[in-house]
Design a protein around this motif. Structure first.
Motif, PDB file in Angstrom:
ATOM      1  N   UNK A 198      -2.028   3.541   2.791  1.00 10.74           N
ATOM      2  CA  UNK A 198      -1.851   4.764   2.316  1.00 10.74           C
ATOM      3  C   UNK A 198      -2.206   5.161   1.040  1.00 10.74           C
ATOM      4  N   UNK A 199      -2.321   4.049   0.215  1.00 10.86           N
ATOM      5  CA  UNK A 199      -2.749   4.295  -1.176  1.00 10.86           C
ATOM      6  C   UNK A 199      -4.315   3.697  -1.444  1.00 10.86           C
ATOM      7  N   UNK A 200      -4.786   3.726  -0.277  1.00  9.56           N
ATOM      8  CA  UNK A 200      -6.346   3.168  -0.527  1.00  9.56           C
ATOM      9  C   UNK A 200      -6.266   1.904   0.160  1.00  9.56           C
ATOM     10  N   UNK A 201      -7.170   0.719  -0.623  1.00  7.16           N
ATOM     11  CA  UNK A 201      -7.321  -0.549   0.152  1.00  7.16           C
ATOM     12  C   UNK A 201      -5.784  -1.160   0.400  1.00  7.16           C
ATOM     13  N   UNK A 202      -5.513  -1.767   1.525  1.00 12.51           N
ATOM     14  CA  UNK A 202      -4.289  -2.490   1.773  1.00 12.51           C
ATOM     15  C   UNK A 202      -4.239  -3.503   0.532  1.00 12.51           C
ATOM     16  N   UNK A 203      -3.110  -3.859   0.490  1.00 12.42           N
ATOM     17  CA  UNK A 203      -2.729  -5.083  -0.704  1.00 12.42           C
ATOM     18  C   UNK A 203      -3.166  -6.257   0.010  1.00 12.42           C
ATOM     19  N   UNK A 204      -2.976  -6.545   1.090  1.00 12.81           N
ATOM     20  CA  UNK A 204      -3.351  -7.810   1.826  1.00 12.81           C
ATOM     21  C   UNK A 204      -4.342  -7.378   3.130  1.00 12.81           C
TER      22      UNK A 204
END
Length: 277
Positions: free
Chosen positions: A199-205
């Motif tokens: 949702x905020x761009x590149x996934x955290x993981x």
């Protein structure tokens, strides 16, 4: 087994397997002091060695050679497993008994609940038969190469053969690893959304480079797999008493689930974690 009965010598590999259990460098192995006391009590000649496993192996093997019988090994096991030595740590007794029973199954023996060496139902000749005769779930998991992170979170439950709680703790372990990787504090599906959502761009993981449509699809599929695992195996035990009928897992179910959790941990081993905004 009677101490007066002559028991033929065992092969070097069987005695080594016994020594590896009793003198394990991790819990629940005997300390060097305990080994010294037992050998002095039983009249077993000590040997010099670089570590306690090799020390115990060499001492028992040499004593067996002198005696031309395995009675000295049986006596050592019986003394080491005397229930009075484990009154303060039942888990240690259980772990040693199970480990020894695996090794002893190769000569048709086992350690019973009294800590004595007794006859087994049969003699194991393959690793599959060792796992079956020892009756130890953890044995089969290790033989399958289950990821260490799976076992780390449910070691005690496996020793107590509590499938219900072993499943619960193992799946909780995945959540804990995701929290450690990401810094998030949520749980279950919400944690999966935070870690793997875009949702905020590149996934955290990210489990891959997350560049091509195929990689994005694989990443999303992995996230759905985690949601399914949590929904099926994490949430029901959290809200269901063990005695409640309707939520039953057999040992084959648990083995298959732990293999799946191993896959999850292996993918997390090579995942990329976004450290910046």
């Amino acid at each position: 087994m009677s101490s007066k009965t002559f028991h033929p010598p065992w092969s070097s590999d069987v005695i080594k397997a016994i020594a590896d259990v009793l003198a394990s460098t991790d819990w629940p192995g005997l300390s060097n002091t305990e080994i010294t006391q037992l050998m002095e009590m039983l009249g077993i000649v000590d040997v010099e060695a670089p570590n306690k496993r090799t020390r115990l192996w060499g001492a028992l093997l040499n004593q067996q050679h002198r005696d031309r019988a395995s009675n000295c090994v049986i006596r050592f096991i019986a003394e080491a497993m005397a229930p009075g030595r484990h009154l303060q740590d039942q888990r240690r007794f259980d772990a040693l008994r199970d480990g020894l029973s695996e090794a002893l199954s190769l000569v048709g023996l086992r350690v019973n609940d009294q800590g004595k060496v007794a006859r087994a139902a049969a003699t194991a000749t393959t690793l599959d038969e060792v796992a079956r005769l020892a009756g130890r779930l953890r044995t089969e998991l290790v033989r399958r190469g289950v990821h260490p992170e799976v076992l780390r979170y449910c070691e005690e439950e496996l020793l107590r053969k509590s499938l219900f709680h072993a499943v619960f703790e193992a799946t909780k372990g995945v959540s804990e690893r995701l929290r450690q990787m990401s810094g998030f504090t949520s749980d279950g599906a919400g944690l999966v959304d935070q870690c793997f959502g875009a949702g905020a761009g590149t996934p955290v993981v990210r489990i891959n480079a997350y560049r091509t449509p195929s990689e994005v699809s694989e990443h999303s599929g992995f996230a759905n797999l985690l949601r399914g695992i949590f929904g099926t195996f994490r949430n029901p035990p959290a809200h269901t008493p063990r005695a409640t009928a309707g939520w039953i897992l057999t040992e084959p179910d648990v083995l298959d689930l732990f293999s799946m959790l191993s896959l999850v941990h292996r993918r997390l081993d090579v995942s990329n974690v976004r450290t910046g905004p």
